[in-house]
Motif scaffolding. Structure first.
Motif, short mmCIF file in Angstrom:
data_model
loop_
_atom_site.label_atom_id
_atom_site.label_comp_id
_atom_site.label_asym_id
_atom_site.label_seq_id
_atom_site.Cartn_x
_atom_site.Cartn_y
_atom_site.Cartn_z
N ILE A 99 -9.94 40.90 38.55
CA ILE A 99 -9.36 39.86 37.70
C ILE A 99 -10.08 38.56 38.02
N ASN B 138 -8.20 35.14 33.93
CA ASN B 138 -7.23 36.22 33.74
C ASN B 138 -7.77 37.38 32.91
N GLN C 73 -9.37 41.02 32.84
CA GLN C 73 -9.29 42.17 33.74
C GLN C 73 -10.46 43.10 33.47
#
Length: 548
Positions: A117, A121, A123
């Motif tokens: 991450i 934010n 992933q």
């Protein structure tokens, strides 16, 4: 008679002599055994040395292999211009893994089960490991597909019970599993990518049912209708944008997004639909599919024009003329690409598709794998050709089906029976991926304004379609304008793709992006009711059963 007897001393000498002979025999046997043992040991050592040599050669070959396949991606790219170093968080797949003692090597080998991450934010999941010799699987993706498959069944079954198309059950499945629901889908990008193959195979089957003869019959309507509708939508968008003080580039983008209609959705509506009931009539399915294919071409054109549209939004008034010229040049390039695509299709239809299918049919007797693989390869070839020519891949899939349909009805039926199960499964993934972008909480918060906007867009598209079709349809086929307009009244799911690109490019704001997503979703939810109303009003009763 004399008996010769041995003395005690002589008997003792004989025993000692016999004992010495036995010891000598045993000594010879031991020496012989020892020699054999030494020979066996030497042979074993020789075998071990040969094995060591083989293993040493294998070890060297493995080292060379790792050196050849290893990509120094980090070292090669860290000095590239525009590359920044950034800290990331590594999250283990299982909390138990973080509690147990793991060596550095075990941690590296387990990297594929971890998630990274970044500070934004985003992933990330491992796509290519450092050691490519070890097979790996993306367990996140496997779990996501399994979960979607299991939950789609009750959701689709429930929608069937209440009279809704099963595709809405799949969308609900995506909503429940997506960010606005349980948030259990980790590999969202991978799920959406797999869902795109559902679009490819859906459009292939649409083209398979849409013969070139039908295309030639409605090509003028298919070409004129979407162009007129897009121009009218952009004109209305610019008018409303001027009244609401919205930038022209934003108005053009929003209007173009809303002018597109959903080809996969309408294709499912038309599955098994009836044809024209009179000789010489133009059936509504031909007109509708032809217009949708032209909209797919417009989608490719708009994607090509988007970079120039972005630059135009940041340009001064003095450079607008140059940007318009650039857009016209791009339009010319797209038209040239379309001409090249249709020329390639003509060559394939004339010289290649017949022998190719006959070869597949001959090789696939008793083994349908060859037929499925051959047809899939042809679909991928056509979408690659259209992609290389800067036309949408969806058009390539449609043309692949249309080319194969030219081989006759029996060929169409055989291929459809093989491809339909694949299409159905991938379509479930596609509609579930749409549900991942539906946010019920946002819809509830802004329900009034969203319902107003959705109804306004649907009614506007329906009215514009009726007006345009009234002008271009023959008088004998005017009755189909209502059902065709009902099929075009919703907004295409491709507005998700266009909206995300425009948001990243700064053409639209976050608020406008969420409005586009919500209006698109609500229009898709209204589409079955509007389609059913059009069927009930315009289609004769015997045909009505096969169209709903």
């Amino acid at each position: 008679m004399k008996v010769k007897t041995l003395s005690f001393k002589q008997s003792m000498d004989c025993k000692e002599l016999f004992k010495e002979e036995m010891e000598y025999v045993e000594l010879l046997a031991a020496e012989k055994h020892q020699v054999e043992a030494i020979k066996n040991m030497q042979h074993q050592n020789k075998s071990l040395s040969m094995l060591d040599e083989i293993l040493e050669d294998v070890r060297k070959a493995a080292d060379r292999l790792e050196e050849e396949i290893e990509e120094h991606a980090f070292d090669d790219n860290k000095s590239v211009r525009g590359v920044n170093f950034e800290a990331v968080l590594r999250v283990e797949e299982d909390e138990a893994d973080s509690k147990r003692n793991m060596s550095k090597r075990e941690v590296e080998d387990d990297l594929g089960l971890s998630m990274l991450i970044d500070s934004q934010n985003n992933q990330y999941i491992l796509t290519k490991p450092r050691d490519s010799t070890i097979p790996r699987a993306d367990h996140h993706f496997i779990k996501d597909i399994v979960t979607i498959g299991m939950l789609s069944l009750p959701c689709g079954w429930l929608c069937t019970m209440i009279g809704l198309p099963t595709m809405f059950g799949y969308i609900i499945c995506g909503v429940l599993l997506g960010p606005s629901g349980l948030n259990s889908i980790k590999s969202i990008v991978q799920v959406e990518t797999l869902g795109e193959f559902g679009v490819f195979f859906t459009l292939f089957l649409v083209g398979l049912e849409f013969s070139p003869e039908r295309l030639r019959k409605v090509w003028k309507i298919s070409l004129q209708g979407p162009c007129y509708m897009t121009v009218l939508m952009i004109a209305f968008g610019l008018l409303w944008g001027h009244l609401l003080q919205i930038r022209p580039t934003q108005s053009v983008f929003i209007s173009t997004c809303l002018s597109l209609s959903s080809t996969p959705l309408v294709s499912r509506f038309l599955a098994g639909s009836a044809r024209g009931d009179k000789e010489g009539d133009i059936d509504y399915s031909s007109v509708l599919l032809g217009m949708l294919v032209m909209q797919d071409v417009q989608l490719g054109l708009f994607i090509a024009v988007m970079p120039t549209l972005i630059q135009a939004g940041a340009s001064t008034y003095s450079s607008i003329v140059m940007e318009i010229l650039r857009i016209l040049i791009l339009i010319g390039q797209i038209l040239f690409s379309l001409a090249a695509v249709f020329l390639i299709c003509l060559v394939i239809k004339t010289y290649l598709i017949g022998p190719y299918y006959r070869k597949l049919h001959a090789e696939s007797k008793g083994n349908k794998e060859i037929l499925i693989l051959g047809i899939s390869a042809f679909i991928f070839l056509m979408l690659t050709i259209t992609e290389l020519l800067d036309v949408s891949m969806e058009l390539g899939c449609f043309l692949a089906g249309a080319l194969i349909s030219s081989q006759g009805h029996m060929v169409t039926e055989e291929i459809m029976s093989c491809i339909e199960p694949i299409r159905d499964f991938l379509a479930i993934i596609f509609f579930a991926s749409i549900g991942l972008h539906v946010f019920p909480t946002f819809v509830i918060y802004e329900l009034t304004i969203l319902l107003f906007l959705t109804l306004s867009v649907v009614i506007m598209k329906f009215v514009l379609a009726v007006l345009v079709l009234s002008l271009i349809l023959p008088k004998s086929s005017q009755y189909i304008k209502w059902i065709v307009s009902a099929g075009l009244a919703q907004v295409s799911e491709f507005s998700f793709v266009l909206g995300s690109r425009a948001r990243r490019a700064g053409i639209i704001s976050r608020e406008v992006y969420l409005l586009i997503l919500s209006v698109t979703t609500l229009s898709l939810l209204l589409a079955p009711a509007l389609w059913r109303a059009g069927i009930m009003k315009c289609v004769p009763r015997p045909e009505r059963r096969s169209s709903t």
